[in-house]
Design a protein around this motif. Structure first.
Motif, short mmCIF file in Angstrom:
data_model
loop_
_atom_site.label_atom_id
_atom_site.label_comp_id
_atom_site.label_asym_id
_atom_site.label_seq_id
_atom_site.Cartn_x
_atom_site.Cartn_y
_atom_site.Cartn_z
N HIS A 171 -17.01 15.91 62.04
CA HIS A 171 -16.88 14.53 61.56
C HIS A 171 -17.49 14.41 60.18
CE1 HIS A 171 -15.84 13.70 65.68
NE2 HIS A 171 -17.01 14.19 66.09
N PHE A 219 -9.16 15.81 60.79
CA PHE A 219 -9.67 14.43 60.87
C PHE A 219 -8.51 13.47 61.11
CE2 PHE A 219 -12.19 16.94 57.84
CZ PHE A 219 -13.38 16.98 58.54
N THR A 255 -21.31 17.22 63.84
CA THR A 255 -20.47 17.50 64.99
C THR A 255 -21.14 17.03 66.27
OG1 THR A 255 -19.32 19.23 66.20
CG2 THR A 255 -21.41 19.84 65.28
N ASP A 256 -20.33 16.85 67.35
CA ASP A 256 -20.91 16.52 68.65
C ASP A 256 -21.63 17.78 69.12
OD1 ASP A 256 -19.29 14.34 68.34
OD2 ASP A 256 -17.65 15.26 69.48
N GLU A 262 -2.80 13.28 61.38
CA GLU A 262 -4.12 13.86 61.13
C GLU A 262 -4.11 14.57 59.78
OE1 GLU A 262 -4.14 16.39 64.59
OE2 GLU A 262 -3.35 18.07 63.41
N GLU A 308 -11.40 19.92 65.21
CA GLU A 308 -11.30 18.49 65.55
C GLU A 308 -12.65 17.91 65.98
OE1 GLU A 308 -9.72 21.02 66.74
OE2 GLU A 308 -9.29 20.92 68.88
N HIS A 309 -13.64 18.74 66.16
CA HIS A 309 -14.96 18.25 66.54
C HIS A 309 -15.89 18.05 65.34
CE1 HIS A 309 -14.08 19.99 70.77
NE2 HIS A 309 -13.72 18.74 70.68
N GLU A 358 -8.98 10.10 61.03
CA GLU A 358 -9.13 8.91 60.18
C GLU A 358 -8.68 9.24 58.75
OE1 GLU A 358 -11.44 10.70 61.61
OE2 GLU A 358 -13.30 10.85 60.46
#
Lengths: 355, 269
Positions: free
Chosen positions: A283, A321, A337-338, A305, A280-281, A323
């Motif tokens: 993008h 994701f 990623t963050d 999701e 989930e991290h 979105e």
């Protein structure tokens, strides 16, 4: 109610060491979940607390009382079994009142306590039925009712939801948690399901091969896993692991893909590491030149999701994701990623490097 | 799916089997209902039964059989429940050795025991008493009965006794409140079998209580009666045989449903 103090507890069956020195402090009124893969020793530990297995070494205390040699019937501990273990020849009311009957408590008082517990669990219309006439969820409630009626010092649950279907499992999970909030009795709960552990526990004790890998509040295990085992066990889908090394302050996978890293970690330059990032991290980014390129393999939309299986260089990873993305199998996306969500692990010991 | 041919064939085999099993029983009943030579009765009659009952002294011997069978069944059932529980649930250290010992009891033919038994009872002065029949039959039923109950209890989930012990029950309370009531159908099936064996026991009765008519059991009385009447009135002997067999048949019909349930439980669980 009472605390449970487990101190360096060991268990061997012949030459096989099942528990290799377990220490846990369970505070009075706490909900502790023992979780781990099959064969990790969690059920054995629970049965030792109940007195159903002997202790090969160490001490188990309930409150201030050492329990090592106390028989189960004198421990004042209630247990809910995986197969419920209801007495098939007794009605629901008789099942729930059995322990009080053995204590020679007057019938009227037994009736009152059974009715109170039945009220809490919604069993009142079923009191005169026998277990065979009940559904799985109802049997589960009777097993809990049998425990509640006794008002024990400690509640033990041994994988109580594993025989229920998925929907009922979610419902009973909430019921057990609300029961704990209502009764505030010390509870130890064994499961192999990490979702159950995350959703129900005050404290999770994650066990593996007879040892504790990590113990702490659910989000601590999720956010700051002590090692690769914890990182891989807690969270679904599991954390992605990519093997590689730190070069010039960046992570480069063995397949040559460079992945984003926040602060360049000190002392790791030139060393082999395992890069860990939760699905989930990840993008998807559209700006050219940003992130790492990955190829979409399988897309699994689940409404809220979408789970996407990708290959990054040659490494298989999973992204989740929220979105709506316009993806097709075989297409290429750029992932970032963050950096705060990235974990680095030692490939040999599996331990997480503190960044 | 079975074809029609298979169904017909299967039923035919069952029918033949049933006829073979029923033939001696039906023929003996028909003979018992036929008037004996010298009787004035015509067609079907019950007078053979009255004649057998009065001349053979069956009221006494049937009562003796009932006393012996009841004592053996009750003692065996209680002992088997206790022993079965200890062997299957408590799992004590010497259980394998005890099972082996019980096995000897199962495989030893009764003929091998009869002379030592005679000597034993002769020396204790118990020959020609109820004890001479009750004690050996409890001992000979006990191995099978213990296997039966131990096997039944072993199939119940262990968590039942664990839950009860956490509920505060002692071992005896677990047996009394949980295992004994749950095992009742197995006990009834077992009792039915032991009753059958005990009721029909002939050899022990012949050897160990030959001289005391007051304690003789029904099969022994039947044998003596038949010995006296064989040549003259087979119809009366047939009637006597029906009288002796009747309690077993009645017991079976009463317990039939439980009996079948008990036999099947072990198979399907």
């Amino acid at each position: 109610m009472a605390s449970v103090d487990i101190r360096n507890v060991r268990k061997s069956f012949g030459k096989t060491d099942v528990l290799k020195g377990i220490s846990i402090d369970v505070d009075d009124g706490q909900f502790v979940v023992l979780v781990g893969p099959s064969g990790c020793g969690k059920s054995t530990l629970l049965r030792m607390i109940a007195g159903l297995e002997t202790i090969s070494g160490g001490d188990i205390k309930v409150g201030d009382d050492l329990m090592n040699a106390v028989p189960p019937k004198e421990r004042d501990i209630a247990m809910v079994f995986q197969n419920y273990a209801l007495y098939p020849h007794m009605t629901v009311a008789q099942n729930m009142g059995f322990s009080l009957k053995l204590k020679k408590i007057p019938k009227a008082e037994i009736r009152k306590k059974v009715e109170q517990a039945a009220e809490i669990l919604g069993l009142t219309p079923l009191l005169e039925r026998r277990p065979a006439q009940l559904s799985g969820g109802q049997r589960q409630r009777v097993a809990m009712g049998r425990a509640i009626v006794r008002d024990p010092k400690v509640f033990l649950f041994d994988e109580p939801l594993s025989n229920l279907d998925a929907k009922l499992r979610v419902q009973m999970r909430t019921e057990i948690k609300s029961l704990h909030q209502r009764l505030r009795t010390t509870m130890l709960y064994v499961t192999h399901d990490q979702i159950e552990a995350l959703t129900m526990a005050d404290v999770i004790v994650l066990m593996n091969e007879g040892r504790i890998e990590q113990a702490g509040p659910p989000l601590e295990l999720y956010d700051l896993p002590a090692n690769m085992f914890v990182a891989g066990f807690i969270g679904s889908p599991a954390m992605n692991f990519v093997h590689g090394r730190i070069e010039n302050g960046a992570f480069v996978s063995t397949k040559g893909v460079t992945l984003p890293l926040g602060v360049a970690p000190e002392g790791l330059e030139g060393k082999d590491v395992v890069y860990g990032v939760r699905p989930e991290h990840l993008h998807v980014v559209t700006e050219p030149g940003v992130g790492a390129e990955a190829e979409v393999q399988i897309i699994e939309p689940a409404g809220s999701e979408t789970q996407v299986h990708l290959t990054l260089g040659g490494d298989e990873i999973v992204g989740v994701f929220r979105e709506r993305l316009d993806l097709a199998p075989g297409s290429t996306v750029r992932l970032t990623t963050d950096s705060a969500a990235v974990h680095l692990f030692d490939p040999e010991s599996g331990r997480r490097h503190i960044l | 799916m079975e074809s029609k041919k298979e169904v017909v064939f299967g039923h035919a085999i069952l029918l033949i089997g049933a006829l073979i099993a029923l033939y001696p029983f039906v023929s003996i009943i028909l003979q018992a209902l036929t008037p004996a030579p010298g009787s004035g009765a015509e067609g079907w009659t019950l007078e053979n039964f009255i004649s057998a009952w009065t001349r053979g002294g069956f009221s006494r011997s049937l009562l003796n059989s009932a006393i012996v069978a009841f004592a053996v069944v009750v003692a065996t059932a209680i002992a088997a429940m206790l022993a079965g529980y200890v062997l299957s649930v408590l799992k004590f250290e010497w259980r394998v050795a005890v099972f082996a010992l019980l096995m000897i009891g199962l495989v030893l033919p009764s003929e091998a025991r009869i002379i030592p038994l005679y000597n034993l009872f002769a020396s204790t002065g118990l020959l020609n008493s109820y004890w001479a029949l009750i004690l050996p039959q409890i001992a000979s039923s006990f191995p099978l009965a213990t296997f039966w109950m131990a096997n039944y209890y072993a199939q119940l989930p262990e968590s039942l006794s664990e839950a009860a012990s956490l509920d505060g029950a002692s071992e005896f309370e677990i047996l009394r409140h949980i295992y004994a009531p749950i095992g009742m159908s197995a006990v009834l099936t077992l009792s039915c079998l032991v009753f059958l064996f005990t009721w029909n026991e002939f050899m022990l009765a012949l050897v160990l209580m030959p001289d005391n008519v007051a304690v003789q059991t029904a099969p022994l009385s039947l044998s003596f009666f038949a010995g006296n009447e064989r040549t003259t009135e087979p119809q009366v002997i047939a009637a006597a045989a029906v009288l002796v067999a009747l309690p077993v048949v009645v017991a079976y019909f009463f317990l039939q449903r439980r009996f079948m349930q008990g036999l099947l439980e072990g198979a399907v669980k």
